[in-house]
Enzyme design. Structure first.
Site, PDB file in Angstrom:
ATOM      1  N   TYR A 123       0.829  -1.200   0.000  1.00  0.00           N
ATOM      2  CA  TYR A 123       0.000   0.000   0.000  1.00  0.00           C
ATOM      3  C   TYR A 123       0.869   1.258   0.000  1.00  0.00           C
ATOM      4  CZ  TYR A 123      -3.570  -3.381   1.514  1.00  0.00           C
ATOM      5  OH  TYR A 123      -4.415  -4.467   1.629  1.00  0.00           O
TER       6      TYR A 123
ATOM      7  N   HIS B  22       0.030 -12.289   0.923  1.00  0.00           N
ATOM      8  CA  HIS B  22      -0.758 -11.243   0.254  1.00  0.00           C
ATOM      9  C   HIS B  22      -0.816 -11.442  -1.258  1.00  0.00           C
ATOM     10  CE1 HIS B  22      -1.566  -6.620  -0.137  1.00  0.00           C
ATOM     11  NE2 HIS B  22      -2.674  -7.329  -0.185  1.00  0.00           N
TER      12      HIS B  22
END
Length: 331
Positions: free
Chosen positions: A56, A141
């Site tokens: 992110y 992830h």
């Protein structure tokens, strides 16, 4: 705000979690002050679960969340981050990280790595960026295209970290419910984070993941409950996205039908969208991305709404809910 344990662990999360994707400048720039205000508002509202990732904003989200949490008692919050991408410094050359969806300077490039050494290095880097002594929940992830490596190398590395007491709970965060279901059946994960596949608009996890988690005692955290924004407003806004792409006309019509029912019962689409996943017994919480004090305020208010049982009955009567989806009238 109510909390739930993750699987058989001692780690708990508030039912509403703070999703750190927007803090990385997702889709649009975000300054440090606005991010700090959003995080402080979330804390003041009772949110105690914060989720982030190196991905992110190539570290921006982790750093910003750390700026808040370093000043809080460590026993009072739950923190998760993710592994699978290493951040390698590079000369941005004036470029932004927009190819990955984040409006930040491209100071790093991402390198996929689900190996034991890669995961340990990623965790060490995250701890340094956040500035805390431990991570409560560690997720593999976005492993959809690297699933075998994540399953055969990544999972054992996470299990080792859990056995060492370095992390409290382990799992994976993906949008592919079938691959998450396979992970649940073949390993001993505690929790999975499912993105956008158990929402008012997408019930596909009922086919595989949710039954597997019920059978194995694995908790689910539902992310992207607004499906990238389409369910985030009372009616679809111009340019509304569904799963990160412009919403198709049929999907827009579906949301308008949902909105008609919501308005008839004096509730809103976001209120119902946040309540729906939590009606399933395996779902421990929802994780909602927030980027400003205003967004935190509206999300917290929507989260606390009472949804009349007739809303679920009407949605089901209009074939807008899968018959297998638990609701307030079927639990």
């Amino acid at each position: 705000m109510r909390t739930h344990k993750l699987g058989r662990t001692t780690v708990d999360v508030t039912e509403l979690g703070f999703g750190g994707g927007p803090l990385g400048g997702l889709f649009a720039p975000l300054d440090d002050a606005t991010a700090a205000q959003a995080l402080a508002s979330a804390w003041d509202a009772g949110i105690r679960y914060f989720d982030t990732s190196p991905h992110y904003g190539i570290g921006h989200s982790e750093r910003r969340i750390g700026d808040l949490l370093r000043g809080k008692p460590r026993s009072q919050f739950t923190l998760s981050t993710k592994v699978g991408r290493l951040l390698v410094p590079q000369d941005p050359g004036g470029r932004m990280d927009l190819d990955e969806g984040f409006a930040v300077p491209a100071t790093h490039r991402r390198v996929w790595d689900f190996s034991r050494d890669g995961i340990r290095r990623s965790l060490e880097d995250s701890l340094a960026r956040i500035g805390v002594d431990r991570i409560d929940v560690l997720f593999l992830h976005d492993a959809e295209e690297h699933f075998e490596a994540a399953l055969r190398e990544g999972y054992p590395a996470l299990a080792e970290l859990r056995a060492e007491g370095v992390v409290g709970a382990i799992g994976a965060g993906m949008y592919h419910s079938g691959k998450l279901a396979r992970l649940v059946r073949e390993t001993d994960v505690d929790v999975v984070m499912l993105s956008g596949r158990y929402t008012l608009l997408n019930h596909s996890a009922l086919e595989d993941l949710l039954p597997a988690c019920a059978e194995r005692g694995v908790a689910v955290l539902a992310a992207s409950v607004f499906n990238s924004g389409l369910l985030a407003t009372g009616r679809p806004a111009p340019g509304a996205r569904f799963d990160y792409a412009p919403a198709a006309p049929e999907m827009l019509r579906r949301v308008h039908r949902i909105a008609d029912i919501c308005e008839a019962h004096r509730v809103t689409v976001p209120q119902v969208a946040m309540a729906f996943p939590l009606l399933h017994p395996v779902i421990a919480g929802i994780v909602v991305g927030m980027r400003s004090t205003d967004e935190v305020g509206s999300d917290v208010a929507a989260f606390g709404a009472q949804i009349p049982a007739q809303v679920w009955s009407d949605l089901r009567a209009e074939n807008l809910l899968d018959e297998r989806a638990p609701t307030a009238t079927t639990q």
